[in-house]
Design a protein around this motif. Structure first.
Motif, mmCIF file in Angstrom:
data_model
loop_
_atom_site.group_PDB
_atom_site.id
_atom_site.type_symbol
_atom_site.label_atom_id
_atom_site.label_comp_id
_atom_site.label_asym_id
_atom_site.label_seq_id
_atom_site.Cartn_x
_atom_site.Cartn_y
_atom_site.Cartn_z
ATOM 1 N N GLY A 40 0.756 -1.242 0.000
ATOM 2 C CA GLY A 40 0.000 0.000 0.000
ATOM 3 C C GLY A 40 0.786 1.292 0.000
ATOM 4 O O GLY A 40 0.216 2.364 0.173
ATOM 5 N N LYS A 41 2.103 1.225 -0.180
ATOM 6 C CA LYS A 41 2.895 2.454 -0.195
ATOM 7 C C LYS A 41 4.128 2.278 -1.065
ATOM 8 O O LYS A 41 4.516 1.159 -1.396
ATOM 9 N N CYS A 42 4.731 3.399 -1.426
ATOM 10 C CA CYS A 42 5.954 3.389 -2.232
ATOM 11 C C CYS A 42 7.056 2.683 -1.449
ATOM 12 O O CYS A 42 7.264 2.955 -0.265
ATOM 13 N N PRO A 63 5.427 -1.481 -5.717
ATOM 14 C CA PRO A 63 4.766 -0.188 -5.865
ATOM 15 C C PRO A 63 5.771 0.943 -5.652
ATOM 16 O O PRO A 63 6.531 0.939 -4.680
ATOM 17 N N LEU A 64 5.809 1.869 -6.588
ATOM 18 C CA LEU A 64 6.653 3.062 -6.466
ATOM 19 C C LEU A 64 5.811 4.284 -6.793
ATOM 20 O O LEU A 64 4.951 4.224 -7.673
ATOM 21 N N CYS A 65 6.073 5.393 -6.104
ATOM 22 C CA CYS A 65 5.388 6.629 -6.477
ATOM 23 C C CYS A 65 5.933 7.060 -7.843
ATOM 24 O O CYS A 65 6.976 6.575 -8.296
ATOM 25 N N ALA A 66 5.235 7.970 -8.483
ATOM 26 C CA ALA A 66 5.629 8.394 -9.830
ATOM 27 C C ALA A 66 7.051 8.941 -9.859
ATOM 28 O O ALA A 66 7.820 8.667 -10.790
ATOM 29 N N ASN A 67 7.449 9.706 -8.831
ATOM 30 C CA ASN A 67 8.798 10.276 -8.805
ATOM 31 C C ASN A 67 9.860 9.191 -8.665
ATOM 32 O O ASN A 67 10.849 9.178 -9.394
#
Length: 107
Positions: A34-36, A84-88
């Motif tokens: 659920g998180k980067c 999962p990775l954030c876009a940045n």
């Protein structure tokens, strides 16, 4: 549910499919933590699915976000293949991997 008005039927189907896709994506992100993985961002709107080992042509792992989410929920993909990775963080990782892979070609 059948509508006499075809446009209402299409609108209902679009909204239903969008809701189901969003639910599947959120379930997949829950399965993966659920998180980067790098910076702990939890906003699901900016989380992307990243191939841990870059896969190119001939890959058995799909490239569309929705297909990846369906396979995660079905148990066909694990956190050893997708993270999962954030876009940045995803953009930075992609830049670094591409730079390493192709550094000898750019001269």
């Amino acid at each position: 549910m059948a509508y006499k008005d075809k446009e209402k039927q299409k609108q209902f189907q679009r909204l239903w499919k969008r809701r189901k896709n969003l639910e599947t994506r959120q379930k997949a992100l829950e399965i993966l933590g659920g998180k980067c993985k790098n910076c702990d961002v939890t906003d699901f709107r900016c989380i992307q699915f990243d191939h841990i080992i870059p896969e190119y042509r001939g890959s058995h792992i799909p490239h569309s976000s929705q297909a990846i989410a369906r396979q995660i929920v079905a148990g066909k993909l694990t956190d050893k293949q997708i993270q999962p990775l954030c876009a940045n963080c995803h953009a930075i990782k992609t830049y670094e991997v591409d730079r390493l892979l192709y550094k000898n070609r750019v001269n």
